[in-house]
Design a protein around this motif. Structure first.
Motif, PDB file in Angstrom:
ATOM      1  N   ALA A 205       0.835  -1.201   0.000  1.00 19.11           N
ATOM      2  CA  ALA A 205       0.000   0.000   0.000  1.00 19.11           C
ATOM      3  C   ALA A 205       0.873   1.254   0.000  1.00 19.11           C
ATOM      4  O   ALA A 205       0.585   2.218  -0.712  1.00 19.11           O
ATOM      5  N   LYS A 206       1.958   1.233   0.778  1.00 18.48           N
ATOM      6  CA  LYS A 206       2.861   2.381   0.824  1.00 18.48           C
ATOM      7  C   LYS A 206       3.562   2.568  -0.521  1.00 18.48           C
ATOM      8  O   LYS A 206       3.720   3.702  -0.992  1.00 18.48           O
ATOM      9  N   THR A 207       3.955   1.479  -1.150  1.00 15.56           N
ATOM     10  CA  THR A 207       4.599   1.557  -2.461  1.00 15.56           C
ATOM     11  C   THR A 207       3.629   2.115  -3.497  1.00 15.56           C
ATOM     12  O   THR A 207       3.987   2.968  -4.308  1.00 15.56           O
ATOM     13  N   TYR A 208       2.393   1.644  -3.447  1.00 14.05           N
ATOM     14  CA  TYR A 208       1.366   2.122  -4.370  1.00 14.05           C
ATOM     15  C   TYR A 208       1.155   3.632  -4.205  1.00 14.05           C
ATOM     16  O   TYR A 208       1.106   4.370  -5.193  1.00 14.05           O
ATOM     17  N   GLU A 209       1.034   4.087  -2.969  1.00 13.30           N
ATOM     18  CA  GLU A 209       0.830   5.518  -2.706  1.00 13.30           C
ATOM     19  C   GLU A 209       2.015   6.351  -3.189  1.00 13.30           C
ATOM     20  O   GLU A 209       1.835   7.423  -3.756  1.00 13.30           O
ATOM     21  N   ARG A 210       3.217   5.831  -2.972  1.00 17.68           N
ATOM     22  CA  ARG A 210       4.410   6.563  -3.421  1.00 17.68           C
ATOM     23  C   ARG A 210       4.435   6.656  -4.950  1.00 17.68           C
ATOM     24  O   ARG A 210       4.697   7.719  -5.509  1.00 17.68           O
ATOM     25  N   GLU A 211       4.152   5.558  -5.624  1.00 21.90           N
ATOM     26  CA  GLU A 211       4.140   5.556  -7.087  1.00 21.90           C
ATOM     27  C   GLU A 211       3.036   6.475  -7.620  1.00 21.90           C
ATOM     28  O   GLU A 211       3.219   7.147  -8.630  1.00 21.90           O
ATOM     29  N   ARG A 212       1.923   6.500  -6.936  1.00 18.29           N
ATOM     30  CA  ARG A 212       0.818   7.378  -7.324  1.00 18.29           C
ATOM     31  C   ARG A 212       1.240   8.844  -7.196  1.00 18.29           C
ATOM     32  O   ARG A 212       0.982   9.655  -8.082  1.00 18.29           O
ATOM     33  N   GLU A 213       1.904   9.196  -6.100  1.00 17.25           N
ATOM     34  CA  GLU A 213       2.397  10.559  -5.899  1.00 17.25           C
ATOM     35  C   GLU A 213       3.416  10.944  -6.973  1.00 17.25           C
ATOM     36  O   GLU A 213       3.395  12.063  -7.480  1.00 17.25           O
ATOM     37  N   ILE A 214       4.271  10.020  -7.331  1.00 19.60           N
ATOM     38  CA  ILE A 214       5.262  10.277  -8.380  1.00 19.60           C
ATOM     39  C   ILE A 214       4.554  10.530  -9.704  1.00 19.60           C
ATOM     40  O   ILE A 214       4.886  11.476 -10.434  1.00 19.60           O
ATOM     41  N   ALA A 215       3.558   9.705 -10.034  1.00 20.77           N
ATOM     42  CA  ALA A 215       2.813   9.868 -11.291  1.00 20.77           C
ATOM     43  C   ALA A 215       2.085  11.210 -11.320  1.00 20.77           C
ATOM     44  O   ALA A 215       2.089  11.905 -12.353  1.00 20.77           O
ATOM     45  N   LEU A 216       1.464  11.594 -10.209  1.00 21.47           N
ATOM     46  CA  LEU A 216       0.772  12.881 -10.147  1.00 21.47           C
ATOM     47  C   LEU A 216       1.748  14.047 -10.304  1.00 21.47           C
ATOM     48  O   LEU A 216       1.442  15.044 -10.961  1.00 21.47           O
ATOM     49  N   THR A 217       2.917  13.921  -9.723  1.00 19.17           N
ATOM     50  CA  THR A 217       3.935  14.963  -9.839  1.00 19.17           C
ATOM     51  C   THR A 217       4.423  15.078 -11.275  1.00 19.17           C
ATOM     52  O   THR A 217       4.581  16.190 -11.799  1.00 19.17           O
ATOM     53  N   LEU A 218       4.637  13.948 -11.934  1.00 23.09           N
ATOM     54  CA  LEU A 218       5.058  13.976 -13.337  1.00 23.09           C
ATOM     55  C   LEU A 218       3.977  14.603 -14.214  1.00 23.09           C
ATOM     56  O   LEU A 218       4.277  15.373 -15.132  1.00 23.09           O
ATOM     57  N   ASN A 219       2.720  14.303 -13.931  1.00 24.36           N
ATOM     58  CA  ASN A 219       1.611  14.894 -14.674  1.00 24.36           C
ATOM     59  C   ASN A 219       1.581  16.414 -14.458  1.00 24.36           C
ATOM     60  O   ASN A 219       1.387  17.180 -15.410  1.00 24.36           O
ATOM     61  N   ALA A 220       1.780  16.849 -13.234  1.00 22.55           N
ATOM     62  CA  ALA A 220       1.798  18.282 -12.935  1.00 22.55           C
ATOM     63  C   ALA A 220       2.949  18.968 -13.667  1.00 22.55           C
ATOM     64  O   ALA A 220       2.794  20.086 -14.181  1.00 22.55           O
ATOM     65  N   ARG A 221       4.106  18.310 -13.734  1.00 23.52           N
ATOM     66  CA  ARG A 221       5.250  18.868 -14.465  1.00 23.52           C
ATOM     67  C   ARG A 221       4.928  19.015 -15.954  1.00 23.52           C
ATOM     68  O   ARG A 221       5.305  19.994 -16.584  1.00 23.52           O
ATOM     69  N   ASP A 222       4.225  18.026 -16.508  1.00 28.61           N
ATOM     70  CA  ASP A 222       3.840  18.079 -17.916  1.00 28.61           C
ATOM     71  C   ASP A 222       2.875  19.243 -18.165  1.00 28.61           C
ATOM     72  O   ASP A 222       3.032  19.991 -19.129  1.00 28.61           O
ATOM     73  N   LEU A 223       1.883  19.399 -17.295  1.00 29.30           N
ATOM     74  CA  LEU A 223       0.946  20.516 -17.426  1.00 29.30           C
ATOM     75  C   LEU A 223       1.661  21.860 -17.295  1.00 29.30           C
ATOM     76  O   LEU A 223       1.355  22.808 -18.012  1.00 29.30           O
ATOM     77  N   LEU A 224       2.608  21.924 -16.392  1.00 30.56           N
ATOM     78  CA  LEU A 224       3.403  23.149 -16.212  1.00 30.56           C
ATOM     79  C   LEU A 224       4.124  23.492 -17.512  1.00 30.56           C
ATOM     80  O   LEU A 224       4.080  24.639 -17.966  1.00 30.56           O
ATOM     81  N   ALA A 225       4.757  22.516 -18.124  1.00 33.58           N
ATOM     82  CA  ALA A 225       5.474  22.749 -19.379  1.00 33.58           C
ATOM     83  C   ALA A 225       4.510  23.180 -20.487  1.00 33.58           C
ATOM     84  O   ALA A 225       4.820  24.080 -21.274  1.00 33.58           O
ATOM     85  N   GLN A 226       3.327  22.565 -20.545  1.00 36.22           N
ATOM     86  CA  GLN A 226       2.335  22.942 -21.549  1.00 36.22           C
ATOM     87  C   GLN A 226       1.892  24.397 -21.352  1.00 36.22           C
ATOM     88  O   GLN A 226       1.738  25.143 -22.327  1.00 36.22           O
TER      89      GLN A 226
END
Length: 131
Positions: free
Chosen positions: A63-84
């Motif tokens: 569960a902790k690994t899943y949450e960490r990976e989810r946070e990483i994915a959300l951060t990468l998505n936010a970075r992509d939106l920022l660049a756009q």
């Protein structure tokens, strides 16, 4: 002084300076929010202790690994939106906002109002998605 305008699908309809200023402000506001979200998420990820969870049962560790990976994915998505958003502001400044990057025809105003980061007209976007 030259007035920068962007054409729309109607050809004769142009973005006024006021409309472009509104788009620019909206994008800048989103950029501020995204940067704050990214900083917060990175701080949370960085503060995660590697040894944390030692001795947890496999379900807790998973569960902790899943949450960490989810946070990483959300951060990468936010970075992509920022660049756009940053690219959209650059197009406003260059006077090319509202021009399709593929066919160089105007992107409709309604599309850009709904999604100000759009770089393709509807026809080119549909072609891209079919590939």
């Amino acid at each position: 002084m030259t007035t920068r305008t962007a054409r729309t699908a109607m050809g004769d309809d142009v973005w006024s300076e006021e409309e472009l200023a509104e788009v620019r402000e909206r994008l800048r506001h989103e950029i501020e929010e995204l940067r704050a979200d990214i900083a917060r998420a990175e701080e949370q990820l960085a503060s995660g202790d590697v040894s944390q969870g030692a001795g947890d049962d496999p379900a807790d560790a998973g569960a902790k690994t899943y949450e960490r990976e989810r946070e990483i994915a959300l951060t990468l998505n936010a970075r992509d939106l920022l660049a756009q958003n940053e690219r959209a502001i650059a197009r406003v400044e260059a006077g090319t906002y509202g021009e399709c990057e593929s066919c160089h025809k105007p992107i409709g105003k309604e599309r850009l109002r709904a999604f100000p980061r759009a770089t393709l007209c509807v026809a080119c976007k549909q072609r891209e998605e079919r590939r």
